[in-house]
Design a protein around this motif. Structure first.
Motif, mmCIF file in Angstrom:
data_model
loop_
_atom_site.group_PDB
_atom_site.id
_atom_site.type_symbol
_atom_site.label_atom_id
_atom_site.label_comp_id
_atom_site.label_asym_id
_atom_site.label_seq_id
_atom_site.Cartn_x
_atom_site.Cartn_y
_atom_site.Cartn_z
ATOM 1 N N ILE A 17 -8.250 4.249 2.885
ATOM 2 C CA ILE A 17 -7.576 3.021 2.431
ATOM 3 C C ILE A 17 -8.127 1.826 3.189
ATOM 4 O O ILE A 17 -8.439 0.785 2.606
ATOM 5 C CB ILE A 17 -6.047 3.138 2.609
ATOM 6 C CG1 ILE A 17 -5.495 4.277 1.759
ATOM 7 C CG2 ILE A 17 -5.365 1.812 2.240
ATOM 8 C CD1 ILE A 17 -4.031 4.602 2.035
ATOM 9 N N HIS A 21 0.796 -1.225 0.000
ATOM 10 C CA HIS A 21 0.000 0.000 0.000
ATOM 11 C C HIS A 21 0.837 1.286 0.000
ATOM 12 O O HIS A 21 0.283 2.375 0.170
ATOM 13 C CB HIS A 21 -0.966 0.010 1.188
ATOM 14 C CG HIS A 21 -2.092 -0.963 1.014
ATOM 15 N ND1 HIS A 21 -3.048 -0.820 0.035
ATOM 16 C CD2 HIS A 21 -2.397 -2.099 1.678
ATOM 17 C CE1 HIS A 21 -3.900 -1.821 0.111
ATOM 18 N NE2 HIS A 21 -3.526 -2.615 1.082
ATOM 19 N N HIS A 62 -10.287 -1.451 1.211
ATOM 20 C CA HIS A 62 -9.430 -2.600 0.910
ATOM 21 C C HIS A 62 -9.666 -3.736 1.901
ATOM 22 O O HIS A 62 -10.254 -3.534 2.961
ATOM 23 C CB HIS A 62 -7.946 -2.176 0.935
ATOM 24 C CG HIS A 62 -7.587 -1.300 -0.211
ATOM 25 N ND1 HIS A 62 -7.835 0.055 -0.230
ATOM 26 C CD2 HIS A 62 -7.015 -1.596 -1.406
ATOM 27 C CE1 HIS A 62 -7.438 0.561 -1.367
ATOM 28 N NE2 HIS A 62 -6.932 -0.406 -2.098
#
Length: 190
Positions: free
Chosen positions: A164, A148, A168
């Motif tokens: 994020i 990431h 995810h």
């Protein structure tokens, strides 16, 4: 795995005048009673990880000195006042060669060392994002694998890496540590 301790906020909810730095206030309870908030957070990270990078504001020499004296590598983020993302990207950019990062907040002194170590292990075992879960609630710190890196470096504003995490796959790490939900926002939280 590198620990990142974000300690560059202004703490305006704690003291809108800016006179009292919440990170330097002594804790009232727990194993670190009497110690500064940020010192307790740093000690827990240092006990779990071989390397901890702390991010501070340019004008916060007291916090920088304290964290350096404890063994943290201290980085000054000149853009810290633009939001949490600036501090986070400052640290990630500096430590970009790491296999992953456990990202903790300087105002969360009650997170247990075992929790930090468990998040680090989760990344080492192949997770790309790991979050602690206490009684069904996600908390902090959050760990990220190097996969990431581009997304972390692209962060902007004051939301940190929340977007994020929300978009995810995340490995939830069950913990018996209510410290993952406790931060110091007001004097009553001490």
């Amino acid at each position: 795995m590198i620990g990142i301790l974000l300690a560059a906020g202004r703490g305006r909810r704690f003291d809108p005048s800016g006179v009292q730095n919440k990170l330097l206030q002594p804790l009232d309870e727990g194993p670190y009673a009497g110690q500064a908030v940020v010192a307790a957070a740093a000690r827990n990270m240092l006990a779990a990880l071989p390397r901890v990078l702390a991010v501070v504001r340019p004008d916060d020499t007291q916090v920088a000195r304290l964290l350096g004296s404890l063994g943290c590598e201290v980085r000054v983020c000149i853009d810290a006042d633009t939001g949490m993302a600036a501090s986070l990207t400052c640290a990630i950019d500096y430590a970009r060669g790491a296999p992953g990062w456990v990202i903790a907040l300087g105002d969360m002194p009650y997170v247990e060392t075992a929790t930090i170590a468990a998040l680090s292990r989760a990344i080492g075992d192949g997770a790309q994002i790991a979050v602690p879960v206490f009684q069904g609630r996600r908390g902090n710190p959050v760990a990220f694998g190097a996969f990431h890196l581009p997304l972390l470096l692209a962060l902007d504003g004051d939301q940190g890496a929340r977007a994020i995490v929300q978009s995810h796959v995340v490995r939830e790490v069950p913990v018996g540590d209510n410290g993952v939900l406790r931060d110091i926002d007001t004097p009553d939280d001490l």
